[in-house]
Design a protein around this motif. Structure first.
Motif, PDB file in Angstrom:
ATOM      1  N   MET A  24      41.765  -8.386  47.624  1.00 46.52           N
ATOM      2  CA  MET A  24      41.743  -7.829  46.018  1.00 46.52           C
ATOM      3  C   MET A  24      43.118  -7.420  45.510  1.00 46.52           C
ATOM      4  O   MET A  24      43.432  -6.074  44.135  1.00 46.52           O
ATOM      5  CB  MET A  24      41.350  -5.952  47.141  1.00 46.52           C
ATOM      6  N   TYR A  25      44.640  -7.642  46.029  1.00 45.66           N
ATOM      7  CA  TYR A  25      45.667  -7.024  45.040  1.00 45.66           C
ATOM      8  C   TYR A  25      45.765  -8.102  43.931  1.00 45.66           C
ATOM      9  O   TYR A  25      46.457  -7.566  42.903  1.00 45.66           O
ATOM     10  CB  TYR A  25      46.796  -8.025  46.799  1.00 45.66           C
ATOM     11  N   GLY A  26      45.580  -8.796  43.324  1.00 43.28           N
ATOM     12  CA  GLY A  26      44.670  -9.751  43.189  1.00 43.28           C
ATOM     13  C   GLY A  26      43.927  -8.926  41.235  1.00 43.28           C
ATOM     14  O   GLY A  26      43.216  -9.536  41.023  1.00 43.28           O
ATOM     15  N   GLN A  27      43.418  -8.241  41.925  1.00 39.74           N
ATOM     16  CA  GLN A  27      41.406  -7.842  40.757  1.00 39.74           C
ATOM     17  C   GLN A  27      42.853  -7.339  39.599  1.00 39.74           C
ATOM     18  O   GLN A  27      43.123  -7.141  39.134  1.00 39.74           O
ATOM     19  CB  GLN A  27      41.400  -6.083  42.095  1.00 39.74           C
ATOM     20  N   THR A  28      41.905  -7.746  38.773  1.00 47.76           N
ATOM     21  CA  THR A  28      41.881  -7.822  37.582  1.00 47.76           C
ATOM     22  C   THR A  28      40.806  -6.938  36.634  1.00 47.76           C
ATOM     23  O   THR A  28      41.114  -6.370  35.649  1.00 47.76           O
ATOM     24  CB  THR A  28      42.193  -8.857  36.242  1.00 47.76           C
ATOM     25  N   ASN A  29      39.728  -7.110  37.410  1.00 49.12           N
ATOM     26  CA  ASN A  29      38.720  -6.612  36.565  1.00 49.12           C
ATOM     27  C   ASN A  29      37.312  -6.358  37.547  1.00 49.12           C
ATOM     28  O   ASN A  29      37.100  -6.375  38.603  1.00 49.12           O
ATOM     29  CB  ASN A  29      38.103  -6.847  35.319  1.00 49.12           C
ATOM     30  N   CYS A  30      36.465  -5.860  36.986  1.00 49.40           N
ATOM     31  CA  CYS A  30      34.789  -5.805  36.933  1.00 49.40           C
ATOM     32  C   CYS A  30      34.304  -6.160  36.534  1.00 49.40           C
ATOM     33  O   CYS A  30      34.304  -6.004  35.233  1.00 49.40           O
ATOM     34  CB  CYS A  30      34.434  -4.418  38.208  1.00 49.40           C
ATOM     35  N   TRP A  31      33.082  -6.969  37.520  1.00 50.40           N
ATOM     36  CA  TRP A  31      31.820  -7.243  36.150  1.00 50.40           C
ATOM     37  C   TRP A  31      30.634  -6.723  35.899  1.00 50.40           C
ATOM     38  O   TRP A  31      30.447  -6.209  37.676  1.00 50.40           O
ATOM     39  CB  TRP A  31      32.177  -9.075  36.670  1.00 50.40           C
ATOM     40  N   ALA A  32      30.059  -6.971  35.036  1.00 54.20           N
ATOM     41  CA  ALA A  32      28.445  -5.831  35.570  1.00 54.20           C
ATOM     42  C   ALA A  32      27.976  -6.872  34.674  1.00 54.20           C
ATOM     43  O   ALA A  32      28.155  -7.136  33.787  1.00 54.20           O
ATOM     44  CB  ALA A  32      28.995  -4.577  35.084  1.00 54.20           C
ATOM     45  N   LEU A  33      26.809  -7.110  35.054  1.00 53.90           N
ATOM     46  CA  LEU A  33      25.314  -8.059  33.922  1.00 53.90           C
ATOM     47  C   LEU A  33      25.190  -6.581  32.893  1.00 53.90           C
ATOM     48  O   LEU A  33      24.992  -5.855  32.753  1.00 53.90           O
ATOM     49  CB  LEU A  33      24.552  -8.638  35.297  1.00 53.90           C
ATOM     50  N   PRO A  53      46.068  -8.490  28.118  1.00 54.03           N
ATOM     51  CA  PRO A  53      47.593  -8.657  28.444  1.00 54.03           C
ATOM     52  C   PRO A  53      47.124  -9.663  30.284  1.00 54.03           C
ATOM     53  O   PRO A  53      48.245  -9.897  30.733  1.00 54.03           O
ATOM     54  CB  PRO A  53      47.410  -7.087  29.441  1.00 54.03           C
ATOM     55  N   HIS A  54      46.332 -10.254  30.800  1.00 51.55           N
ATOM     56  CA  HIS A  54      45.296 -10.924  31.877  1.00 51.55           C
ATOM     57  C   HIS A  54      46.539 -12.149  31.787  1.00 51.55           C
ATOM     58  O   HIS A  54      45.666 -12.556  31.471  1.00 51.55           O
ATOM     59  CB  HIS A  54      44.471 -11.045  32.539  1.00 51.55           C
ATOM     60  N   ASP A  99      34.900 -18.915  39.061  1.00 53.20           N
ATOM     61  CA  ASP A  99      33.908 -18.154  38.185  1.00 53.20           C
ATOM     62  C   ASP A  99      34.384 -17.089  37.642  1.00 53.20           C
ATOM     63  O   ASP A  99      34.568 -16.931  36.561  1.00 53.20           O
ATOM     64  CB  ASP A  99      32.893 -17.850  39.025  1.00 53.20           C
ATOM     65  N   ASP A 100      35.429 -16.072  38.305  1.00 53.32           N
ATOM     66  CA  ASP A 100      36.100 -15.029  37.672  1.00 53.32           C
ATOM     67  C   ASP A 100      37.136 -15.182  36.689  1.00 53.32           C
ATOM     68  O   ASP A 100      36.985 -14.890  35.050  1.00 53.32           O
ATOM     69  CB  ASP A 100      36.926 -14.749  38.877  1.00 53.32           C
ATOM     70  N   PHE A 101      37.869 -16.930  36.801  1.00 56.22           N
ATOM     71  CA  PHE A 101      38.924 -17.538  35.858  1.00 56.22           C
ATOM     72  C   PHE A 101      37.844 -17.511  34.225  1.00 56.22           C
ATOM     73  O   PHE A 101      38.659 -17.233  33.757  1.00 56.22           O
ATOM     74  CB  PHE A 101      39.441 -18.312  36.568  1.00 56.22           C
ATOM     75  N   MET A 102      37.021 -18.806  34.624  1.00 58.34           N
ATOM     76  CA  MET A 102      36.077 -18.596  32.933  1.00 58.34           C
ATOM     77  C   MET A 102      35.997 -17.971  32.588  1.00 58.34           C
ATOM     78  O   MET A 102      36.174 -18.421  31.667  1.00 58.34           O
ATOM     79  CB  MET A 102      35.297 -19.931  34.053  1.00 58.34           C
ATOM     80  N   ALA A 103      35.375 -16.822  32.954  1.00 58.66           N
ATOM     81  CA  ALA A 103      34.432 -15.777  32.062  1.00 58.66           C
ATOM     82  C   ALA A 103      35.997 -15.015  31.907  1.00 58.66           C
ATOM     83  O   ALA A 103      35.289 -14.636  30.821  1.00 58.66           O
ATOM     84  CB  ALA A 103      33.965 -14.988  33.069  1.00 58.66           C
ATOM     85  N   LEU A 104      37.202 -14.381  32.449  1.00 58.08           N
ATOM     86  CA  LEU A 104      38.019 -14.089  32.236  1.00 58.08           C
ATOM     87  C   LEU A 104      38.872 -14.296  30.994  1.00 58.08           C
ATOM     88  O   LEU A 104      38.788 -14.200  29.601  1.00 58.08           O
ATOM     89  CB  LEU A 104      38.705 -13.672  32.892  1.00 58.08           C
ATOM     90  N   GLN A 105      38.932 -16.338  31.301  1.00 61.28           N
ATOM     91  CA  GLN A 105      39.512 -17.229  29.826  1.00 61.28           C
ATOM     92  C   GLN A 105      38.341 -16.986  28.627  1.00 61.28           C
ATOM     93  O   GLN A 105      38.680 -17.533  27.403  1.00 61.28           O
ATOM     94  CB  GLN A 105      39.446 -17.979  30.679  1.00 61.28           C
ATOM     95  N   ASP A 106      37.091 -16.952  28.176  1.00 58.30           N
ATOM     96  CA  ASP A 106      36.179 -16.832  27.983  1.00 58.30           C
ATOM     97  C   ASP A 106      36.411 -15.477  26.856  1.00 58.30           C
ATOM     98  O   ASP A 106      36.335 -16.012  25.721  1.00 58.30           O
ATOM     99  CB  ASP A 106      34.883 -16.651  27.815  1.00 58.30           C
ATOM    100  N   THR A 115      33.651  -7.362  42.133  1.00 62.08           N
ATOM    101  CA  THR A 115      35.236  -7.851  41.680  1.00 62.08           C
ATOM    102  C   THR A 115      35.605  -8.203  41.599  1.00 62.08           C
ATOM    103  O   THR A 115      34.779  -9.483  41.682  1.00 62.08           O
ATOM    104  CB  THR A 115      36.511  -7.247  43.250  1.00 62.08           C
ATOM    105  N   SER A 116      36.940  -8.618  40.607  1.00 61.01           N
ATOM    106  CA  SER A 116      37.687 -10.248  39.490  1.00 61.01           C
ATOM    107  C   SER A 116      39.001 -10.147  40.175  1.00 61.01           C
ATOM    108  O   SER A 116      39.627  -9.964  39.992  1.00 61.01           O
ATOM    109  CB  SER A 116      37.302  -9.894  38.143  1.00 61.01           C
ATOM    110  N   VAL A 117      39.069 -11.478  41.061  1.00 59.46           N
ATOM    111  CA  VAL A 117      40.011 -12.124  41.201  1.00 59.46           C
ATOM    112  C   VAL A 117      40.182 -13.194  40.814  1.00 59.46           C
ATOM    113  O   VAL A 117      39.827 -14.384  41.271  1.00 59.46           O
ATOM    114  CB  VAL A 117      40.227 -12.183  42.999  1.00 59.46           C
ATOM    115  N   PRO A 118      40.732 -13.495  39.456  1.00 62.67           N
ATOM    116  CA  PRO A 118      40.302 -14.813  39.193  1.00 62.67           C
ATOM    117  C   PRO A 118      41.701 -16.233  40.076  1.00 62.67           C
ATOM    118  O   PRO A 118      41.459 -17.282  39.436  1.00 62.67           O
ATOM    119  CB  PRO A 118      41.094 -14.265  36.868  1.00 62.67           C
ATOM    120  N   SER A 119      42.544 -15.823  40.316  1.00 62.47           N
ATOM    121  CA  SER A 119      43.547 -16.293  41.233  1.00 62.47           C
ATOM    122  C   SER A 119      42.817 -16.894  41.847  1.00 62.47           C
ATOM    123  O   SER A 119      43.078 -18.396  42.806  1.00 62.47           O
ATOM    124  CB  SER A 119      44.387 -15.350  41.379  1.00 62.47           C
TER     125      SER A 119
END
Length: 154
Positions: free
Chosen positions: A18-27, A144-145, A117-124, A109-113
């Motif tokens: 959770m220290y690396g959390q950048t955002n949360c995801w929702a459908l 900013p991420h 899946d989190d990394f790709m969704a955030l990169q999109d 929770t989103s931790v792209p590191s």
């Protein structure tokens, strides 16, 4: 819900990340609700998750979830959030099309590191302005991420 503490109730199997959390995801098309947990706390999650919590004595009415209002994932996108373990002061709820609403709470929770899946969704969202426009995502919620590269030779 005025006067209550409202939580976007995310589930995780990896709390140490959770220290690396950048955002949360929702459908975006997901159906969520604001459920009373007790007299002061409200959790936003799926009805299925609220029912499971009610059987664990986490509902104002034992074994019966009380839904104050129904929400869609679109309603959640852009919510400014605070996560107690994250380095960022403010996180945002963002759209992810692969969130499963029949697992956990439907909030992720989103931790792209730590998650491809989190990394790709955030990169999109970072690289596709049209996707941001489609879901009403503001640039400052995602741009900013920056990915911190790890040099295996150092």
């Amino acid at each position: 819900m005025e006067g209550r503490k409202v939580y976007l109730a995310a589930a995780t199997l990896r709390p140490e990340t959770m220290y690396g959390q950048t955002n949360c995801w929702a459908l975006p098309d997901g159906i969520y609700g604001a459920f009373e947990i007790n007299d002061t706390d409200v959790f936003i999650l799926t009805a299925r998750a609220a029912l499971n919590l009610a059987y664990q004595h986490l509902s104002r009415v034992p074994e019966k979830p009380t839904c104050l209002c129904e929400l869609s994932g679109y309603d959640l996108i852009g919510l400014a959030l605070k996560s107690p373990l994250a380095f960022s002061e403010t996180l945002y709820a963002l759209p992810m099309l692969t969130v499963l609403t029949d697992k956990g709470t439907g909030i992720v929770t989103s931790v792209p590191s730590d998650s491809p899946d989190d990394f790709m969704a955030l990169q999109d969202l970072v690289t596709k302005p049209a996707l941001r426009v489609k879901y009403g995502v503001k640039d400052e919620w995602v741009l900013p991420h920056k990915v911190v590269p790890i040099n295996p030779h150092s």
